[in-house]
Structure formats: structure tokens, C-alpha cells
Write a protein that holds these residues in place. Structure first.
Motif, short mmCIF file in Angstrom:
data_model
loop_
_atom_site.label_atom_id
_atom_site.label_comp_id
_atom_site.label_asym_id
_atom_site.label_seq_id
_atom_site.Cartn_x
_atom_site.Cartn_y
_atom_site.Cartn_z
N UNK A 187 0.80 -1.11 -0.05
CA UNK A 187 0.17 0.02 -0.12
C UNK A 187 0.97 1.38 0.12
N UNK A 188 2.06 1.18 0.70
CA UNK A 188 2.88 2.20 0.60
C UNK A 188 3.45 2.84 -0.65
N UNK A 189 3.37 2.05 -1.68
CA UNK A 189 3.79 2.05 -2.90
C UNK A 189 2.79 2.78 -3.78
N UNK A 190 1.57 3.12 -3.17
CA UNK A 190 0.28 3.51 -4.08
C UNK A 190 0.49 4.98 -4.19
N UNK A 191 0.38 5.87 -5.17
CA UNK A 191 0.30 7.30 -5.30
C UNK A 191 -1.04 7.96 -4.76
N UNK A 192 -0.78 9.11 -4.36
CA UNK A 192 -2.08 9.77 -3.74
C UNK A 192 -3.03 10.20 -4.83
N UNK A 231 0.75 -1.71 -11.34
CA UNK A 231 2.03 -1.20 -11.80
C UNK A 231 2.85 -0.66 -10.80
N UNK A 232 2.41 0.09 -9.88
CA UNK A 232 2.90 0.81 -8.85
C UNK A 232 3.55 -0.07 -7.95
N UNK A 233 2.83 -1.25 -7.69
CA UNK A 233 3.30 -2.36 -6.67
C UNK A 233 4.40 -3.15 -7.10
N UNK A 234 4.50 -3.16 -8.46
CA UNK A 234 5.36 -4.12 -9.21
C UNK A 234 6.80 -4.20 -8.71
N UNK A 235 7.47 -3.00 -8.42
CA UNK A 235 8.80 -2.89 -7.90
C UNK A 235 9.03 -3.57 -6.91
N UNK A 240 6.67 -11.36 -9.35
CA UNK A 240 5.02 -11.43 -9.66
C UNK A 240 4.77 -10.51 -11.00
N UNK A 241 5.30 -9.43 -10.89
CA UNK A 241 5.01 -8.51 -12.06
C UNK A 241 5.43 -9.23 -13.59
N UNK A 257 -3.10 -11.21 -6.81
CA UNK A 257 -4.23 -11.45 -5.74
C UNK A 257 -4.05 -10.48 -4.46
N UNK A 258 -4.95 -9.88 -4.17
CA UNK A 258 -4.97 -8.88 -3.10
C UNK A 258 -3.79 -8.18 -3.09
N UNK A 259 -3.05 -7.99 -2.21
CA UNK A 259 -1.88 -7.15 -2.23
C UNK A 259 -0.77 -8.00 -2.93
N UNK A 260 -0.70 -9.15 -3.23
CA UNK A 260 0.46 -9.97 -3.69
C UNK A 260 1.05 -10.72 -2.38
#
Length: 309
Positions: A187-192, A231-235, A240-241, A257-260
Motif C-alpha cells: 500500500x505504501x507504493x500507491x500514489x495519492x 504497476x505501482x506495486x510491481x517494483x 510477480x510482475x 491476488x490482493x496485495x500480492x
């Protein structure tokens, strides 16, 4: 009324949330279960015995998440918290994006509901409210509670959900890696903020996905496209990405799946699941456990256990 001697058995399904474009809204219950038996005892506190996933890892006292959720539910309905013995048989992987923490919370709430039968009434809306208070997001707990495909949202009156039946042609496949990823990190990788066109894109795909899952499985590939979160969480989970990219390039409707870091492939026939598994084995350097799972339609259940003489 004394609860001493009361015992219940609880069964709660795994879940997969988001389903691609349905970020923080859509969830699906899967036929993979954590089961437990909870017995009330005279002495205060709790003892927990864990078999399967989490054995030797999760707390075995009052700090256990299932016990904490159960205690919270008792307090929420104004009842004293009893001492309990809990035996858990866990099958849902931890930290893999299959709702293990939500399942633990739902397990505790359902145990409390069963033990309080005839003493306090906990209806569906209260079940979802309590679970959301503990978990934070209704989309993670609604499918565990009620089964099937759920749409979850929050209103001025609290969390709400709508359960839908999934088309019989939908054949979920979950690919589970050996590595884990915390939801907080993801979740911390999500943009505002996101571009307007991306928001519109996901609104259209989310609406299409509901139609695909309930009526038209042939639309699953196009309807699982996403621009809001994956795409934001892929790094944080490159394996998984990369595997999702390979699966989608080959025409499989694969999403996080979910947050991965597990991968959900929403196949439209059982044969496609075998093909997706073969592709994952051939292109990935990581080891992935293949779980061809049915959709769970019942959700969480609790039954009373007769007192032993």
C-alpha cells in the motif's frame, strides 16, 4: 448465563481481493479453508494450538489474532470475554495475498457469534461492521464472511456489501510463490492521485469485470486490465510482475491476488488452468505452487459442538 462447556467449529474461506481493476471494492471467496474449534473454559485467558500454516510461528496466547478478534466481538456486544481453548487447522498461506489476516479476524468473530447464540444477536451487517473495524477494508472480509463475489463499499451508515453468484464457467487458479510481501509495504507504493484517464479506465473495466464474472466469462481477459495499483506495486515484487506480464501476453487473465505476491488467473475453463500452470513453470525462475480452486459460495460457517461427557 455461563458459557463454560460451550464449543463451536468455524470454517472460513480464503479470499482474493481487487481482481485487477476492482481496487478496494471487489473480492472473491475461494475454496481453501482455515478451520478451528473453540471451547470455553473456566480459567481466564487463552491457549492456542496451531496445525498447518503458521504452526510454530503465530502467537499461541491472547495475542493471537483470532483470539483478539473474538474478544473484541464479545466486548462490542457488551458481553464478558470468556477463557478459551482454541485448536486451529490452517491451510491458507500467510503473507501471500489470499486474505489470511482477514480470515483470522472473521474466524474470531464467527466463533464469538456461535458461542453467544441465544445470548446476543450478531446479524450480517454487524458481522461486516466488526470485521471492517478490525481489518480496515470491507473488501477483504466481505467475501470471507459471505462467500461468492462481493462488491463492498462504505456509506454513512457503515460498510455495506452485495453478494453475487459467479458464473459456473469461471475457473480460478492461484499461483503462490515461496516469498511473501506485507500489505503495508504494498500500500505504501500507491500514489495519492492518479491521472483522470486511468480512473475512467478502471471504472469501465470494473463494471465489465462484474459482467464477466457473473454472465460472460469470455470477457475476463479484457475486464481484468488495471491502471490503478498493480504497476505501482510491481517494483516490490518483480517476479510477480514479470510472470503476470508473461501470462497476459499469452492471453491469460492474470492479476495480482490482493496485495500480492500471489497471482490470480481467472480462467474461463479448467483446461486453461493447466495451460497457465505450464507456462508459469516454463518462464519463471521462481518456484510457484499451483492451486486450482473453486469459488466458495457459502462463506464463513459456525456450528455448535455437543458437550463431551
Amino acid at each position: 448465563m455461563s458459557l463454560t462447556g460451550r464449543s463451536v467449529r468455524v470454517r472460513v474461506p480464503a479470499t482474493t481481493a481487487n481482481l485487477g481493476p476492482g481496487f478496494d471494492t471487489l473480492g472473491l471467496a475461494l475454496a481453501l479453508y482455515d478451520e478451528l474449534e473453540v471451547s470455553v473454559r473456566d480459567a481466564p485467558g487463552a491457549t492456542v494450538e496451531v496445525h498447518g500454516v503458521g504452526e510454530g510461528e503465530v502467537p499461541t496466547d491472547e495475542s493471537n489474532l483470532v483470539v483478539r478478534a473474538m474478544a473484541y466481538t464479545f466486548e462490542r456486544v457488551g458481553q464478558p470475554v470468556p477463557g478459551v481453548n482454541l485448536v486451529a487447522h490452517n491451510a491458507i498461506p500467510h503473507g501471500r495475498g489470499l486474505g489470511s489476516s482477514g480470515t483470522a479476524i472473521v474466524s474470531g468473530i464467527m466463533a464469538a457469534r456461535g458461542l453467544l447464540e441465544g445470548i446476543a444477536t450478531i446479524d450480517h451487517s454487524m458481522l461486516l461492521a466488526i470485521a471492517t473495524e478490525l481489518e480496515g477494508h470491507p473488501d477483504n472480509v466481505a467475501p470471507a464472511l459471505f462467500g461468492g463475489l462481493t462488491i463492498a463499499w462504505t456509506s454513512a451508515d457503515g460498510p455495506k456489501h452485495k453478494k453475487l453468484n459467479v458464473h459456473r464457467g469461471v475457473s480460478p487458479l492461484v499461483l503462490v510463490p515461496e516469498f511473501t510481501l506485507s500489505t503495508e509495504v504494498a500500500r505504501s507504493l500507491q500514489p495519492q492521485t492518479v491521472p483522470h484517464e486511468d480512473a475512467v479506465f478502471n471504472v469501465s473495466r470494473s463494471a465489465l469485470l462484474v459482467a464477466a464474472l457473473t454472465q460472460s466469462p469470455e470477457l475476463l481477459f479484457e475486464s481484468t486490465e488495471d491502471r490503478l495499483h498493480q504497476s505501482y506495486r510491481g517494483e516490490a515484487m518483480p517476479e510477480t510482475r514479470d510472470l503476470i506480464a508473461a501470462l497476459r501476453e499469452a492471453g491469460f487473465p492474470a492479476v495480482v491476488s490482493g496485495a500480492g505476491p500471489s497471482i490470480l488467473v481467472l480462467c474461463n475453463d479448467p483446461a486453461q488452468r493447466a495451460q497457465a500452470t505450464e507456462l508459469a513453470e516454463s518462464v519463471s525462475t521462481s518456484s510457484w505452487r499451483s492451486l486450482p480452486l473453486a469459488v466458495d459460495f457459502k462463506g464463513a460457517t459456525v456450528v455448535s459442538v455437543p458437550e463431551r461427557n
